[in-house]
Design a protein around this motif. Structure first.
Motif, short mmCIF file in Angstrom:
data_model
loop_
_atom_site.label_atom_id
_atom_site.label_comp_id
_atom_site.label_asym_id
_atom_site.label_seq_id
_atom_site.Cartn_x
_atom_site.Cartn_y
_atom_site.Cartn_z
N VAL A 114 17.92 36.61 -3.14
CA VAL A 114 16.51 36.37 -2.86
C VAL A 114 16.38 36.17 -1.36
O VAL A 114 16.83 35.16 -0.81
CB VAL A 114 16.00 35.14 -3.63
N VAL A 115 15.81 37.15 -0.67
CA VAL A 115 15.69 37.10 0.78
C VAL A 115 14.21 36.94 1.12
O VAL A 115 13.50 37.90 1.39
CB VAL A 115 16.29 38.36 1.44
N LEU A 157 12.82 18.58 -11.65
CA LEU A 157 12.95 19.60 -10.62
C LEU A 157 14.37 19.59 -10.10
O LEU A 157 14.85 18.57 -9.60
CB LEU A 157 11.98 19.31 -9.46
N ASP A 158 15.06 20.71 -10.21
CA ASP A 158 16.40 20.85 -9.66
C ASP A 158 16.25 21.44 -8.26
O ASP A 158 16.01 22.64 -8.10
CB ASP A 158 17.25 21.75 -10.56
N LEU A 159 16.39 20.58 -7.23
CA LEU A 159 16.17 21.00 -5.85
C LEU A 159 17.50 21.32 -5.18
O LEU A 159 18.53 20.73 -5.53
CB LEU A 159 15.47 19.89 -5.07
N PRO A 160 17.49 22.23 -4.20
CA PRO A 160 18.72 22.52 -3.46
C PRO A 160 19.04 21.39 -2.50
O PRO A 160 18.19 20.53 -2.22
CB PRO A 160 18.36 23.80 -2.69
N ILE A 172 13.94 31.25 -11.03
CA ILE A 172 13.83 32.58 -10.41
C ILE A 172 14.97 33.47 -10.91
O ILE A 172 14.86 34.69 -10.96
CB ILE A 172 13.82 32.49 -8.87
N GLY A 173 16.07 32.83 -11.32
CA GLY A 173 17.22 33.56 -11.83
C GLY A 173 16.92 34.34 -13.10
O GLY A 173 17.62 35.29 -13.44
N PHE A 174 15.85 33.95 -13.82
CA PHE A 174 15.45 34.71 -15.02
C PHE A 174 14.72 35.99 -14.65
O PHE A 174 14.55 36.87 -15.48
CB PHE A 174 14.52 33.87 -15.90
N TYR A 208 17.04 30.14 -3.66
CA TYR A 208 18.10 30.95 -3.02
C TYR A 208 19.42 30.92 -3.79
O TYR A 208 20.24 31.81 -3.64
CB TYR A 208 18.33 30.48 -1.59
N GLY A 209 19.61 29.89 -4.60
CA GLY A 209 20.86 29.80 -5.36
C GLY A 209 20.62 29.25 -6.75
O GLY A 209 21.11 28.17 -7.09
#
Length: 199
Positions: A66-67, A94-97, A56-58, A18-19
């Motif tokens: 991203v909804v 892993l870069d987690l939110p 996902i940003g790529f 999402y971010g």
């Protein structure tokens, strides 16, 4: 960049669907390529500074939201792990939110996580979220070891006053968290006006 100096082969998966921040932090705005491996089409991570990157940003336009509901996020993350030509890696980071939601649970299920580094900022509200994450990883049923705590945005040092440190958001929150969890405090990351000045 330390991981390449030490000779480790490192992949970095931006699991914050999402971010996603990895494209901005690494200054990458290109689409990953596809490669046929043993008859299967796999995505090829983008490599920068010797690190293989996937986010996902790529795959979306800058600023595009991203909804997705939980099942779609879980499906995308499974693809990022299983349908990607990561090659040989010593570490997959892993870069987690922040939080303890679907993303975290999915990653615990599909990746054999060997350790967690908790990243927080000094404020009480950020620490409250970090403690919940620590509880999920280190104290819950999964028993994933917490390797240490990093405090981000710890202080600000103006260029014209290089010996001064201004603790804008409080002080030692990360250190206190590390002490309470009985894990190492791995360090403070200051606020930089130029976030890519190591390029």
């Amino acid at each position: 960049f330390p991981v390449t100096i030490q000779g480790a082969k490192v992949g970095l998966l931006d699991a914050d669907v999402y971010g996603p921040s990895i494209p901005t932090m690494f200054g990458v705005n290109e689409m990953p390529m596809m490669r046929n491996v043993d008859g299967k089409e796999l995505m090829v991570p983008i490599e920068k500074h010797g690190i293989k990157l996937l986010s996902i940003g790529f795959l979306i336009e800058p600023g595009q939201a991203v909804v997705w509901r939980g099942p779609m996020v879980s499906s995308a993350l499974r693809q990022f792990v299983n349908d990607v030509d990561w090659g040989e890696l010593d570490y997959l980071i892993l870069d987690l939110p922040p939080g303890t939601g679907d993303i975290h649970l999915t990653m615990i299920q599909i990746v054999p996580i060997t350790g967690v580094v908790m990243v927080t900022t000094p404020q009480e509200v950020a620490l409250a979220d970090a403690y919940k994450g620590a509880s999920m990883f280190g104290l819950g049923a999964e028993k994933i070891p917490i390797l240490g705590v990093v405090e981000n945005m710890s202080y600000f040092t103006p260029e014209e006053l290089p010996d001064n440190k201004y603790y804008l958001f409080g002080r030692d929150g990360g250190k206190h968290m590390a002490e309470s969890l009985n894990v190492p405090f791995l360090g403070e990351v200051p606020i930089y006006s130029l976030y890519r000045d190591w390029e």
